[in-house]
Scaffold this motif. Structure first.
Motif, PDB file in Angstrom:
ATOM      1  N   CYS A   1      -6.556   3.117 -10.892  1.00 55.06           N
ATOM      2  CA  CYS A   1      -7.290   3.225  -9.625  1.00 55.06           C
ATOM      3  C   CYS A   1      -6.907   2.038  -8.751  1.00 55.06           C
ATOM      4  O   CYS A   1      -6.884   0.897  -9.224  1.00 55.06           O
ATOM      5  CB  CYS A   1      -8.797   3.204  -9.887  1.00 55.06           C
ATOM      6  SG  CYS A   1      -9.758   3.064  -8.362  1.00 55.06           S
TER       7      CYS A   1
ATOM      8  N   TYR B   1      -7.853   6.156   4.904  1.00 55.22           N
ATOM      9  CA  TYR B   1      -7.373   7.091   3.867  1.00 55.22           C
ATOM     10  C   TYR B   1      -6.159   7.906   4.293  1.00 55.22           C
ATOM     11  O   TYR B   1      -5.377   8.373   3.461  1.00 55.22           O
ATOM     12  CB  TYR B   1      -8.514   8.042   3.462  1.00 55.22           C
ATOM     13  CG  TYR B   1      -8.722   9.196   4.422  1.00 55.22           C
ATOM     14  CD1 TYR B   1      -9.354   9.007   5.642  1.00 55.22           C
ATOM     15  CD2 TYR B   1      -8.249  10.471   4.133  1.00 55.22           C
ATOM     16  CE1 TYR B   1      -9.522  10.053   6.535  1.00 55.22           C
ATOM     17  CE2 TYR B   1      -8.408  11.528   5.018  1.00 55.22           C
ATOM     18  CZ  TYR B   1      -9.049  11.311   6.218  1.00 55.22           C
ATOM     19  OH  TYR B   1      -9.199  12.348   7.102  1.00 55.22           O
TER      20      TYR B   1
ATOM     21  N   PRO C   1      -2.451   6.381   3.004  1.00 62.39           N
ATOM     22  CA  PRO C   1      -1.899   6.787   1.702  1.00 62.39           C
ATOM     23  C   PRO C   1      -1.660   8.288   1.590  1.00 62.39           C
ATOM     24  O   PRO C   1      -0.717   8.721   0.926  1.00 62.39           O
ATOM     25  CB  PRO C   1      -2.940   6.313   0.683  1.00 62.39           C
ATOM     26  CG  PRO C   1      -4.124   5.899   1.447  1.00 62.39           C
ATOM     27  CD  PRO C   1      -3.694   5.624   2.852  1.00 62.39           C
ATOM     28  N   LEU C   2      -2.488   9.083   2.260  1.00 65.09           N
ATOM     29  CA  LEU C   2      -2.290  10.536   2.183  1.00 65.09           C
ATOM     30  C   LEU C   2      -0.926  10.915   2.776  1.00 65.09           C
ATOM     31  O   LEU C   2      -0.150  11.668   2.185  1.00 65.09           O
ATOM     32  CB  LEU C   2      -3.436  11.227   2.930  1.00 65.09           C
ATOM     33  CG  LEU C   2      -3.643  12.710   2.659  1.00 65.09           C
ATOM     34  CD1 LEU C   2      -5.119  13.066   2.837  1.00 65.09           C
ATOM     35  CD2 LEU C   2      -2.811  13.575   3.567  1.00 65.09           C
TER      36      LEU C   2
ATOM     37  N   LEU D   1       2.023   9.718   0.584  1.00 63.68           N
ATOM     38  CA  LEU D   1       2.332  10.537  -0.589  1.00 63.68           C
ATOM     39  C   LEU D   1       3.053  11.830  -0.214  1.00 63.68           C
ATOM     40  O   LEU D   1       3.811  12.384  -1.002  1.00 63.68           O
ATOM     41  CB  LEU D   1       1.045  10.846  -1.363  1.00 63.68           C
ATOM     42  CG  LEU D   1       0.489   9.634  -2.124  1.00 63.68           C
ATOM     43  CD1 LEU D   1      -0.980   9.827  -2.467  1.00 63.68           C
ATOM     44  CD2 LEU D   1       1.297   9.369  -3.388  1.00 63.68           C
TER      45      LEU D   1
ATOM     46  N   CYS E   1      -3.785  14.678  -3.588  1.00 71.59           N
ATOM     47  CA  CYS E   1      -2.336  14.787  -3.404  1.00 71.59           C
ATOM     48  C   CYS E   1      -1.675  14.847  -4.766  1.00 71.59           C
ATOM     49  O   CYS E   1      -2.249  14.417  -5.771  1.00 71.59           O
ATOM     50  CB  CYS E   1      -1.784  13.569  -2.660  1.00 71.59           C
ATOM     51  SG  CYS E   1      -2.195  13.551  -0.919  1.00 71.59           S
TER      52      CYS E   1
ATOM     53  N   VAL F   1      -3.276  12.403  -7.346  1.00 74.09           N
ATOM     54  CA  VAL F   1      -3.902  11.253  -6.689  1.00 74.09           C
ATOM     55  C   VAL F   1      -5.115  11.723  -5.876  1.00 74.09           C
ATOM     56  O   VAL F   1      -4.966  12.445  -4.886  1.00 74.09           O
ATOM     57  CB  VAL F   1      -2.915  10.522  -5.740  1.00 74.09           C
ATOM     58  CG1 VAL F   1      -3.549   9.230  -5.221  1.00 74.09           C
ATOM     59  CG2 VAL F   1      -1.596  10.226  -6.435  1.00 74.09           C
TER      60      VAL F   1
ATOM     61  N   ILE G   1      -7.686  10.847  -3.260  1.00 75.90           N
ATOM     62  CA  ILE G   1      -7.829   9.830  -2.202  1.00 75.90           C
ATOM     63  C   ILE G   1      -9.234   9.956  -1.633  1.00 75.90           C
ATOM     64  O   ILE G   1      -9.615  11.020  -1.137  1.00 75.90           O
ATOM     65  CB  ILE G   1      -6.783  10.023  -1.097  1.00 75.90           C
ATOM     66  CG1 ILE G   1      -5.377   9.904  -1.698  1.00 75.90           C
ATOM     67  CG2 ILE G   1      -6.973   8.985   0.015  1.00 75.90           C
ATOM     68  CD1 ILE G   1      -4.271  10.122  -0.703  1.00 75.90           C
TER      69      ILE G   1
ATOM     70  N   CYS H   1      -9.982   2.696   1.369  1.00 72.32           N
ATOM     71  CA  CYS H   1     -10.120   3.891   0.530  1.00 72.32           C
ATOM     72  C   CYS H   1      -9.752   3.559  -0.909  1.00 72.32           C
ATOM     73  O   CYS H   1      -9.260   2.468  -1.205  1.00 72.32           O
ATOM     74  CB  CYS H   1      -9.221   5.011   1.058  1.00 72.32           C
ATOM     75  SG  CYS H   1      -7.466   4.635   1.001  1.00 72.32           S
ATOM     76  N   TYR H   2     -10.020   4.519  -1.776  1.00 72.78           N
ATOM     77  CA  TYR H   2      -9.603   4.430  -3.180  1.00 72.78           C
ATOM     78  C   TYR H   2      -8.495   5.442  -3.431  1.00 72.78           C
ATOM     79  O   TYR H   2      -8.482   6.514  -2.820  1.00 72.78           O
ATOM     80  CB  TYR H   2     -10.759   4.800  -4.118  1.00 72.78           C
ATOM     81  CG  TYR H   2     -11.917   3.858  -4.121  1.00 72.78           C
ATOM     82  CD1 TYR H   2     -11.854   2.663  -4.831  1.00 72.78           C
ATOM     83  CD2 TYR H   2     -13.085   4.168  -3.436  1.00 72.78           C
ATOM     84  CE1 TYR H   2     -12.931   1.798  -4.852  1.00 72.78           C
ATOM     85  CE2 TYR H   2     -14.170   3.301  -3.453  1.00 72.78           C
ATOM     86  CZ  TYR H   2     -14.086   2.115  -4.163  1.00 72.78           C
ATOM     87  OH  TYR H   2     -15.153   1.269  -4.175  1.00 72.78           O
ATOM     88  N   GLN H   3      -7.620   5.095  -4.373  1.00 71.70           N
ATOM     89  CA  GLN H   3      -6.664   6.077  -4.900  1.00 71.70           C
ATOM     90  C   GLN H   3      -6.889   6.152  -6.400  1.00 71.70           C
ATOM     91  O   GLN H   3      -6.663   5.170  -7.111  1.00 71.70           O
ATOM     92  CB  GLN H   3      -5.228   5.611  -4.677  1.00 71.70           C
ATOM     93  CG  GLN H   3      -4.708   5.783  -3.271  1.00 71.70           C
ATOM     94  CD  GLN H   3      -3.207   5.505  -3.218  1.00 71.70           C
ATOM     95  OE1 GLN H   3      -2.411   6.205  -3.813  1.00 71.70           O
ATOM     96  NE2 GLN H   3      -2.831   4.471  -2.514  1.00 71.70           N
TER      97      GLN H   3
ATOM     98  N   THR I   1      -5.574   7.807  -9.732  1.00 71.09           N
ATOM     99  CA  THR I   1      -4.409   8.563 -10.191  1.00 71.09           C
ATOM    100  C   THR I   1      -4.622   9.092 -11.609  1.00 71.09           C
ATOM    101  O   THR I   1      -5.357   8.502 -12.409  1.00 71.09           O
ATOM    102  CB  THR I   1      -3.129   7.697 -10.176  1.00 71.09           C
ATOM    103  OG1 THR I   1      -3.292   6.620 -11.091  1.00 71.09           O
ATOM    104  CG2 THR I   1      -2.847   7.140  -8.797  1.00 71.09           C
TER     105      THR I   1
END
Ligand code: FES
Ligand SMILES: [Fe+2]
Length: 347
Positions: free
Chosen positions: A154, A161, A164-165, A168, A241, A264, A266, A274-276, A278
């Motif tokens: 994480c 957000y 990262p979206l 990816l 994602c 992932v 998001i 934000c958090y990712q 995985t």
């Protein structure tokens, strides 16, 4: 293709999100009888398990005098506020007031639906009447007896957000941002195909007779000369994602490809972070013992870039931060438009 000006309604760096969806809140293993505080979708949330193992997700504020529940403890089947000891169950209802026999019905707090699947805990913070099914991770091999799958790392990202979206969905960056680790310099200029189906996007690249890079070889245990590598980036908007890499050695083209699927989740914390979360599924055993460390190191290169972009975005006035999009941004731009529509439809 000449550069074209971006024309989406969503501003990267400050984009809102659709609310009526499942978002990943935590890994299952993070939630115990020790309350976990987490900011999700601009809301303080406390996650905990009661004595029966039942999962609870409550608005992290005691309705009595506003103390964060997350500083309290689980007592039996309730979360006890540390200030005056009132207790609340996983439905958000008060079950005990030390100074009173009477418990008013309105002594309660918002409780959010939560579901666990494949080591991920999902939360629904939108309209409960709109509750829908969880995103389908089974289609990526999770839960399949003949695949290998596990939660991974994480990351907390100090960026909106959408950064990262889009990152990816856009594999073209791996040639430059991850120099030589997962690409020998070909991906950025390689042709790709974008497919859109409702709120789902997919970007396919197939690289033939490609010499494999160190991290790819380590992950797949590949020691051959060249291989055909497919890179499939997907988004199930707004919260999930995936990156799937399929390798078929040129020395044995009839062999079924080895597949490594990264999922992932998001989840916005607020407009600026934000958090990712995985998780990984693959068709072959996990052979790289440093896989989580390698994944974290790789993703931290993305995180550093996202955070630099976010910082600059916040420092500059809107007229000093135009974006000019090019061919490789096609999926990201379509994702922005779909998200803008989803947000608009909820208004
Ligand atoms: S503030 Fe929570 S019990 Fe008083
Ligand atoms: Fe990356």
């Amino acid at each position: 293709m000449s550069a074209v000006e971006a024309s989406s309604q969503l501003v990267v760096g400050d984009a809102p999100w659709p609310k009526n969806h499942w978002y990943v809140a935590a890994y299952s293993h993070e939630i115990s009888d020790k309350p976990l505080a987490r900011e999700l979708l601009d809301t303080p949330v406390v996650l905990f398990r009661d004595s029966r193992g039942q999962l609870g997700a409550l608005f992290d504020r005691c309705p009595h005098r506003g103390m964060p529940f997350s500083e309290g403890e689980v007592v039996g089947d309730a979360l006890q506020c540390p200030y005056h000891g009132m207790e609340f169950d996983t439905s958000g209802q008060c079950t005990h007031i030390p100074s009173s026999q009477m418990i008013p019905k309105r002594m309660c707090v918002s409780a959010y639906p939560v579901q666990e699947q494949y080591g991920l805990v999902w939360i629904w913070m939108g309209d409960p009447d709109q509750l829908g099914p969880l995103p389908d991770l089974a289609r990526w091999g999770f839960g399949r007896a003949d695949w290998h799958w596990e939660p991974a790392v994480c990351l907390e990202v100090a960026a909106n957000y959408l950064l990262p979206l889009e990152n990816l969905l856009d594999a073209s960056h791996i040639t430059f941002l991850h120099k030589g680790q997962i690409d020998q310099g070909l991906v950025a200029s390689h042709p790709f195909e974008v497919t859109v189906n409702g709120t789902e996007l997919r970007v396919d690249r197939v690289l033939e007779k490609e010499k494999q890079s160190p991290l790819t070889m380590k992950t797949f245990g590949f020691s051959g000369d060249t291989a055909t590598r497919s890179i499939i980036a997907e988004a199930f908007l707004p919260a999930l994602c995936g990156i799937r890499v399929e390798i078929r050695p040129d020395s044995d083209p009839d062999q079924a490809p080895q597949v490594n699927q990264l999922a992932v989740g998001i989840t916005p914390r607020n407009r600026k972070s934000c958090y990712q979360f995985t998780a990984v599924a693959q068709t072959f055993p996990f052979i790289n013992e440093q896989r989580n460390e390698d994944l974290r190191n790789l993703l931290m290169e993305d995180v550093a870039a996202m955070e630099s972009i976010q910082r600059l975005h916040e420092r500059l006035a809107p007229d000093l931060r135009p974006e000019f999009s090019v061919k490789s941004d096609e999926a990201a731009m379509r994702a922005r438009r779909i998200l803008a529509r989803m947000i608009e439809e909820e208004a």
